[in-house]
Design a protein around this motif. Structure first.
Motif, PDB file in Angstrom:
ATOM      1  N   UNK A  93      12.419 -22.032  17.093  1.00 16.53           N
ATOM      2  CA  UNK A  93      13.586 -22.720  17.644  1.00 16.53           C
ATOM      3  C   UNK A  93      14.380 -23.425  16.551  1.00 16.53           C
ATOM      4  N   UNK A  94      13.665 -24.044  15.604  1.00 14.75           N
ATOM      5  CA  UNK A  94      14.328 -24.717  14.488  1.00 14.75           C
ATOM      6  C   UNK A  94      15.087 -23.703  13.631  1.00 14.75           C
ATOM      7  N   UNK A  95      14.420 -22.606  13.302  1.00 12.46           N
ATOM      8  CA  UNK A  95      15.011 -21.571  12.449  1.00 12.46           C
ATOM      9  C   UNK A  95      16.263 -20.983  13.072  1.00 12.46           C
ATOM     10  N   UNK A  96      16.288 -20.889  14.404  1.00 10.53           N
ATOM     11  CA  UNK A  96      17.436 -20.293  15.096  1.00 10.53           C
ATOM     12  C   UNK A  96      18.443 -21.338  15.589  1.00 10.53           C
ATOM     13  N   UNK A  97      18.344 -22.541  15.012  1.00  5.03           N
ATOM     14  CA  UNK A  97      19.329 -23.613  15.273  1.00  5.03           C
ATOM     15  C   UNK A  97      19.471 -23.946  16.762  1.00  5.03           C
ATOM     16  N   UNK A  98      18.336 -23.959  17.488  1.00  3.36           N
ATOM     17  CA  UNK A  98      18.381 -24.256  18.913  1.00  3.36           C
ATOM     18  C   UNK A  98      17.949 -25.685  19.252  1.00  3.36           C
ATOM     19  N   UNK A  99      17.409 -26.396  18.277  1.00  3.97           N
ATOM     20  CA  UNK A  99      16.896 -27.741  18.552  1.00  3.97           C
ATOM     21  C   UNK A  99      18.017 -28.692  18.959  1.00  3.97           C
ATOM     22  N   UNK A 100      19.150 -28.615  18.267  1.00  2.78           N
ATOM     23  CA  UNK A 100      20.260 -29.519  18.585  1.00  2.78           C
ATOM     24  C   UNK A 100      20.736 -29.309  20.016  1.00  2.78           C
ATOM     25  N   UNK A 101      20.762 -28.049  20.461  1.00  3.04           N
ATOM     26  CA  UNK A 101      21.184 -27.754  21.830  1.00  3.04           C
ATOM     27  C   UNK A 101      20.175 -28.287  22.842  1.00  3.04           C
TER      28      UNK A 101
END
Length: 420
Positions: free
Chosen positions: A59-67
């Motif tokens: 999730x971090x690698x695919x930039x989903x944490x901020x969402x």
């Protein structure tokens, strides 16, 4: 403080708060000799932890944490997770579900608070409705969920002493259907049936036939059957006997991510007909705006890519099944010469001990053990709706065996010294 009726009711001491305070104190204790056998915390399973850490990294690698952290989901919960779970359950059990049959909440405790108070308590016509537990004992966390008093009715179980091949002193609680039918026939205040499967605290898994009979009775009286499936299939799948999961539009099936190893992420799941899901959504919106996003986001891809169920079947199930076998062996060894009985371990990760002729009550035992830094849960808290004078109610304790063998043995031996 001058509290309201709500404030007065929910600030009273209760069994579930006692349990969670013990858990919190143990978690923050630096005492190396503390023996925690009282909570409902799942074990730390290395392979499972690795899977979740890998998914977090994904999730971090695919930039989903901020969402995940920065946006609200809707009041029914994460749509992608709900759709993925509906698809998985349809494939696994042919239930023909959609996301509209699933609602999320901030843990099962929050979901049961909503469900119990939707169906029971003071009604619009001035009547007072109740939830019936067809098999006592039941989960201690149900006891104080009602906004009004006297919301729960329970049926004493039939107690069957089992003939085991090795002479292990075991018993099993069985539903007294004659008593259940009598209550339903004579008490029109019953507005829902509720049973946990596997049962917390005993590890009992009611049979498929018992579920079928309860389902027929619920339909006959036009009330829902609520099944608490927090430890059951398909996840975490902690069932060690033959049992099939069932659902229909009159069943409210409650599930959880906690026993997968994610209790801190507070994700409870309700599978029900669309009308009930809409009701839960509206209550969620009023109470919490939207449920937690992190738990559903962490397991959605695992569900979509069919990785979660193999993890449960190949790792979680054998892990706990082995611990159950160890627990039974330790029980047989330590209590061999005493009138102590073990409820047959059919699921979950609890031992339910019955001290048949003990001169000490479960509460007295709990307090004495606590002074020795050994934590269990006294059994009387689980007999919700059963009169306090029933002796059996004060002869039982719940033990969590999701720990290492040495710790469990130390705790059981401490119990033995106090009941002899």
């Amino acid at each position: 403080m001058n509290y309201s009726h709500f404030g007065s009711k929910f600030t009273q001491p209760n069994g579930i708060t006692q349990l969670m305070e013990d858990l919190g104190n143990a978690k923050n204790s630096n005492n190396p000799n503390l023996v925690m056998l009282g909570g409902g915390n799942p074990a730390s399973v290395p392979q499972v932890n690795t899977a979740f850490i890998n998914e977090l990294n994904h999730l971090v690698k695919n930039n989903k944490i901020a969402q995940i952290m920065g946006l609200y989901d809707g009041p029914t919960g994460n749509d992608e997770f709900r759709a993925a779970l509906a698809n998985q359950l349809t494939q696994e059990y042919a239930w023909n579900l959609t996301a509209s049959n699933i609602a999320l909440g901030n843990g099962s405790q929050a979901n049961f608070f909503i469900l119990f108070n939707l169906f029971a308590g003071k009604m619009a016509d001035g009547s007072h409705k109740k939830v019936l537990f067809p098999l006592a004992p039941e989960y201690v966390g149900y006891a104080d969920q009602g906004l009004t008093d006297d919301m729960f009715v329970a049926i004493k179980p039939e107690i069957e002493i089992l003939n085991t091949p090795n002479g292990s002193k075991q018993f099993k609680y069985v539903i007294d259907f004659d008593a259940v039918k009598a209550v339903l026939a004579n008490d029109n205040s019953i507005s829902a049936l509720c049973v946990s499967r596997p049962t917390n605290p005993t590890g009992n898994v009611i049979t498929d036939d018992e579920v079928h009979q309860l389902d027929l009775l619920a339909k006959q009286y036009n009330i829902p059957l609520i099944i608490d499936n927090a430890y059951g299939d398909p996840f975490p799948g902690c069932i060690y006997t033959d049992a099939n999961l069932t659902w229909n539009s009159n069943i409210i099936l409650c599930m959880s991510l906690s026993k997968l190893g994610l209790p801190g992420l507070r994700t409870g799941i309700v599978v029900a007909n669309n009308e009930i899901i809409k009701a839960i959504s509206r209550v969620n919106g009023a109470m919490v705006l939207s449920p937690n996003s992190f738990g559903p986001s962490l397991v959605t891809r695992l569900i979509k890519d069919n990785e979660l169920l193999p993890l449960c079947k190949n790792t979680i199930l054998p892990f706990y099944k082995n611990k159950a076998q160890v627990a039974v062996s330790l029980f047989d060894e330590i209590f061999d010469d005493l009138p102590v009985y073990l409820h047959k371990v059919e699921g979950a990760f609890f031992m339910w001990l019955w001290f048949k002729d003990s001169k000490i009550t479960s509460e007295q035992l709990y307090q004495k053990l606590k002074k020795q830094d050994v934590y269990i849960i006294p059994g009387h808290n689980f007999f919700i709706g059963i009169e306090d004078s029933w002796e059996h109610k004060h002869q039982c304790v719940r033990i969590n065996y999701a720990t290492d063998e040495a710790t469990l043995k130390k705790g059981l031996e401490a119990i033995k010294t106090l009941i002899m």
